[in-house]
Scaffold this motif. Structure first.
Motif, PDB file in Angstrom:
ATOM      1  N   LEU A   1       0.776  -1.259   0.111  1.00 24.12           N
ATOM      2  CA  LEU A   1      -0.179   0.034  -0.042  1.00 24.12           C
ATOM      3  C   LEU A   1       0.829   1.332  -0.053  1.00 24.12           C
ATOM      4  O   LEU A   1       0.723   2.078  -0.805  1.00 24.12           O
ATOM      5  CB  LEU A   1      -0.968   0.017   1.090  1.00 24.12           C
ATOM      6  CG  LEU A   1      -2.269  -0.734   1.018  1.00 24.12           C
ATOM      7  CD1 LEU A   1      -3.126  -0.741   2.199  1.00 24.12           C
ATOM      8  CD2 LEU A   1      -3.075  -0.399  -0.311  1.00 24.12           C
TER       9      LEU A   1
ATOM     10  N   SER B   1      -5.808  -8.921 -10.621  1.00 29.17           N
ATOM     11  CA  SER B   1      -7.351  -8.673 -10.135  1.00 29.17           C
ATOM     12  C   SER B   1      -7.579  -9.040  -8.627  1.00 29.17           C
ATOM     13  O   SER B   1      -7.768  -8.089  -7.835  1.00 29.17           O
ATOM     14  CB  SER B   1      -7.974  -9.088 -11.169  1.00 29.17           C
ATOM     15  OG  SER B   1      -7.833  -9.321 -12.438  1.00 29.17           O
TER      16      SER B   1
ATOM     17  N   LEU C   1      -5.680  -6.370  -6.503  1.00 27.38           N
ATOM     18  CA  LEU C   1      -6.341  -5.325  -6.415  1.00 27.38           C
ATOM     19  C   LEU C   1      -7.729  -5.409  -5.690  1.00 27.38           C
ATOM     20  O   LEU C   1      -8.131  -4.599  -5.105  1.00 27.38           O
ATOM     21  CB  LEU C   1      -6.976  -4.608  -7.897  1.00 27.38           C
ATOM     22  CG  LEU C   1      -5.610  -4.259  -8.621  1.00 27.38           C
ATOM     23  CD1 LEU C   1      -5.895  -3.777  -9.954  1.00 27.38           C
ATOM     24  CD2 LEU C   1      -4.949  -2.993  -8.039  1.00 27.38           C
ATOM     25  N   ASN C   2      -8.281  -6.634  -5.793  1.00 31.14           N
ATOM     26  CA  ASN C   2      -9.738  -7.040  -4.976  1.00 31.14           C
ATOM     27  C   ASN C   2      -9.347  -6.825  -3.564  1.00 31.14           C
ATOM     28  O   ASN C   2     -10.249  -6.516  -2.756  1.00 31.14           O
ATOM     29  CB  ASN C   2     -10.252  -8.104  -5.458  1.00 31.14           C
ATOM     30  CG  ASN C   2     -11.104  -8.048  -6.748  1.00 31.14           C
ATOM     31  OD1 ASN C   2     -11.880  -6.934  -6.921  1.00 31.14           O
ATOM     32  ND2 ASN C   2     -11.304  -9.218  -7.598  1.00 31.14           N
TER      33      ASN C   2
ATOM     34  N   ILE D   1      -7.217  -4.919  -1.992  1.00 32.35           N
ATOM     35  CA  ILE D   1      -6.721  -3.735  -1.477  1.00 32.35           C
ATOM     36  C   ILE D   1      -8.116  -2.816  -1.823  1.00 32.35           C
ATOM     37  O   ILE D   1      -8.378  -1.976  -0.937  1.00 32.35           O
ATOM     38  CB  ILE D   1      -5.823  -2.892  -2.381  1.00 32.35           C
ATOM     39  CG1 ILE D   1      -4.583  -3.811  -2.565  1.00 32.35           C
ATOM     40  CG2 ILE D   1      -5.444  -1.536  -2.018  1.00 32.35           C
ATOM     41  CD1 ILE D   1      -3.469  -3.185  -3.511  1.00 32.35           C
ATOM     42  N   ARG D   2      -9.071  -3.037  -2.773  1.00 25.29           N
ATOM     43  CA  ARG D   2     -10.395  -2.340  -2.847  1.00 25.29           C
ATOM     44  C   ARG D   2     -11.385  -3.193  -3.239  1.00 25.29           C
ATOM     45  O   ARG D   2     -11.684  -3.361  -4.500  1.00 25.29           O
ATOM     46  CB  ARG D   2     -10.076  -1.342  -3.809  1.00 25.29           C
ATOM     47  CG  ARG D   2      -9.859   0.147  -3.219  1.00 25.29           C
ATOM     48  CD  ARG D   2     -10.316   1.224  -4.394  1.00 25.29           C
ATOM     49  NE  ARG D   2     -11.781   1.327  -4.433  1.00 25.29           N
ATOM     50  CZ  ARG D   2     -12.373   2.264  -5.069  1.00 25.29           C
ATOM     51  NH1 ARG D   2     -11.591   2.937  -5.799  1.00 25.29           N
ATOM     52  NH2 ARG D   2     -13.786   2.207  -5.181  1.00 25.29           N
TER      53      ARG D   2
ATOM     54  N   LEU E   1     -14.650  -2.683  -5.491  1.00 23.64           N
ATOM     55  CA  LEU E   1     -14.449  -2.506  -6.916  1.00 23.64           C
ATOM     56  C   LEU E   1     -15.178  -3.966  -7.439  1.00 23.64           C
ATOM     57  O   LEU E   1     -15.574  -4.129  -8.595  1.00 23.64           O
ATOM     58  CB  LEU E   1     -13.121  -2.420  -7.398  1.00 23.64           C
ATOM     59  CG  LEU E   1     -12.588  -1.014  -7.248  1.00 23.64           C
ATOM     60  CD1 LEU E   1     -11.274  -0.981  -7.778  1.00 23.64           C
ATOM     61  CD2 LEU E   1     -13.584  -0.072  -8.089  1.00 23.64           C
TER      62      LEU E   1
ATOM     63  N   SER F   1     -14.272  -3.740 -13.924  1.00 25.88           N
ATOM     64  CA  SER F   1     -14.936  -2.814 -12.836  1.00 25.88           C
ATOM     65  C   SER F   1     -16.048  -1.894 -12.970  1.00 25.88           C
ATOM     66  O   SER F   1     -16.922  -1.719 -12.292  1.00 25.88           O
ATOM     67  CB  SER F   1     -13.962  -2.347 -12.005  1.00 25.88           C
ATOM     68  OG  SER F   1     -13.045  -1.367 -12.924  1.00 25.88           O
TER      69      SER F   1
ATOM     70  N   SER G   1      -8.914   4.978  -8.026  1.00 23.01           N
ATOM     71  CA  SER G   1      -8.210   5.166  -6.935  1.00 23.01           C
ATOM     72  C   SER G   1      -8.084   3.836  -5.958  1.00 23.01           C
ATOM     73  O   SER G   1      -9.321   3.366  -5.673  1.00 23.01           O
ATOM     74  CB  SER G   1      -8.642   6.455  -6.319  1.00 23.01           C
ATOM     75  OG  SER G   1      -9.611   5.965  -5.276  1.00 23.01           O
ATOM     76  N   ILE G   2      -7.132   3.544  -5.529  1.00 14.38           N
ATOM     77  CA  ILE G   2      -6.778   2.318  -4.950  1.00 14.38           C
ATOM     78  C   ILE G   2      -5.647   2.753  -3.824  1.00 14.38           C
ATOM     79  O   ILE G   2      -4.775   3.384  -4.051  1.00 14.38           O
ATOM     80  CB  ILE G   2      -5.812   1.396  -5.712  1.00 14.38           C
ATOM     81  CG1 ILE G   2      -7.081   0.883  -6.933  1.00 14.38           C
ATOM     82  CG2 ILE G   2      -5.698   0.046  -4.735  1.00 14.38           C
ATOM     83  CD1 ILE G   2      -7.180  -0.496  -6.848  1.00 14.38           C
ATOM     84  N   GLY G   3      -6.106   2.574  -2.703  1.00 14.34           N
ATOM     85  CA  GLY G   3      -5.210   3.023  -1.303  1.00 14.34           C
ATOM     86  C   GLY G   3      -5.192   4.582  -1.477  1.00 14.34           C
ATOM     87  O   GLY G   3      -6.221   5.263  -1.767  1.00 14.34           O
TER      88      GLY G   3
ATOM     89  N   ASP H   1      -6.619   0.749 -14.856  1.00 16.34           N
ATOM     90  CA  ASP H   1      -7.486  -0.235 -15.007  1.00 16.34           C
ATOM     91  C   ASP H   1      -7.284  -1.117 -15.887  1.00 16.34           C
ATOM     92  O   ASP H   1      -7.920  -2.223 -15.968  1.00 16.34           O
ATOM     93  CB  ASP H   1      -9.070   0.357 -14.663  1.00 16.34           C
ATOM     94  CG  ASP H   1      -9.216   0.804 -16.180  1.00 16.34           C
ATOM     95  OD1 ASP H   1      -8.463   1.130 -17.051  1.00 16.34           O
ATOM     96  OD2 ASP H   1     -10.517   0.929 -16.536  1.00 16.34           O
TER      97      ASP H   1
END
Ligand code: GDP
Ligand code: ZN
Length: 293
Positions: A154, A173, A176-177, A179-180, A183, A193, A208-210, A216
């Motif tokens: 992060l 993926s 990212l899932n 982390i967020r 989505l 997403s 926006s992630i973290g 994307d």
């Protein structure tokens, strides 16, 4: 005039993120004279018409520009490689690293699926991690299953534009899932997403992630060294570049030249043999490349 960053471009509109607000902007002639087409990632100056709409007036100078996906000002590439399934490959990693270095982007190596690795494989990954860290690349060992290593990843995303890269199926993926989760990216499809249908044209968008922005769409889908010349390879291998300061000949390619500090460093195990072998393979590949015309 307010400033912001384009995070999405669609049907002639640019969506500019400015102080937490998304403003739908059109371009206004000025920068077009200079043949500049605004890109996702661009820092822009805009004029607001009201709270939701405006015009882009200026596009700031870019620090870099990726072609695929089309995105400007990329700070770093998160190189996602699985420890197993598919097996970790230094040849493929070094290939990505060369392309990323060539584009003057900072790489972060993220090794996934550590939960599936045997204790022997875990040891092997730690060894590789130490070797790549010695070159100067951060390496993070992660698992989307146990969420190990996510906390370490992060801080790297904070305040940056990142592009994830890596083979299909390595766990981009899934990462990212974790982390967020909101989505809800479909695994195997980083870009699912945003409610696009399957057949709509692909448009890159920053999500926006973290505390950062992430493309994307995965980057560096073509791994050919189309633009790279043989001499460029030196700086695409930072430890080789550093060591080559002590080669006897300027412009030494570290092949059969005498008094080559790079070959010495390989013999003394200061540079891993596989890194040197990949350097030589890539050099050969560039030399064998068919002329473009
Ligand atoms: P992508 O193509 O790089 O986006 O890869 P995906 O995220 O779709 O992952 C491919 C497959 O590997 C999926 O079946 C995931 O469930 C699985 N996978 C991804 N990361 C992990 C992990 O850390 N541990 C385990 N056990 N499976 C994972
Ligand atoms: Zn040399």
């Amino acid at each position: 005039m307010p400033k912001g960053k384009i995070i999405k471009a669609l049907s002639g509109f640019y969506y500019v993120l400015s102080e937490g607000q998304l403003i739908q902007c059109r371009g206004r002639g000025v920068f077009r004279k200079n043949k500049i087409t605004p890109l996702v990632g661009d820092e822009v100056v805009f004029q607001a018409e009201n709270e939701t709409d405006g015009y882009i007036l200026e596009v700031n100078e870019r620090k870099n520009e990726l072609v695929r996906p089309p995105i400007a000002n990329v700070d770093q590439a998160i190189l996602v490689f699985s420890s197993v399934e598919p097996d970790f490959s230094t040849a493929l990693l070094d290939r990505f690293l060369v392309l990323i270095e060539y584009n003057r982007i900072d790489p972060v190596i993220c090794i996934t699926k550590m939960d599936l690795a045997s204790s022997e494989e875990v040891e092997k990954m730690k060894e590789y991690a130490a070797q790549y860290e010695a070159v100067g690349y951060p390496v993070i060992l992660t698992s989307s299953e146990t969420e190990a290593g996510i906390e370490q990843l992060l801080p790297y995303l904070k305040d940056k534009i990142s592009v994830f890269a890596g083979q299909s199926g390595v766990g981009k993926s899934s990462l990212l899932n974790v982390i967020r989760p909101d989505l809800d990216l479909k695994t195997n499809e980083i870009s699912a997403s945003l409610g696009r249908g399957k057949h709509t044209t692909r448009h890159v968008e920053l999500i926006s992630i973290g505390d950062g922005l992430v493309a994307d769409t995965p980057g560096f889908s073509s791994l050919e060294f189309l633009e790279i010349e043989g001499e460029d390879l030196n700086y695409c291998f930072p430890e080789i570049e550093k060591t080559s300061e002590n080669c006897k000949f300027r412009g030494c390619l570290h092949l059969s030249e005498p008094k080559c500090a790079v070959k010495e460093a390989v013999e003394n195990n200061q540079i891993p043999t596989y890194r040197y072998e990949h350097y030589k393979d890539f050099l050969q590949e560039i030399r064998d490349r068919k002329p473009k015309y």
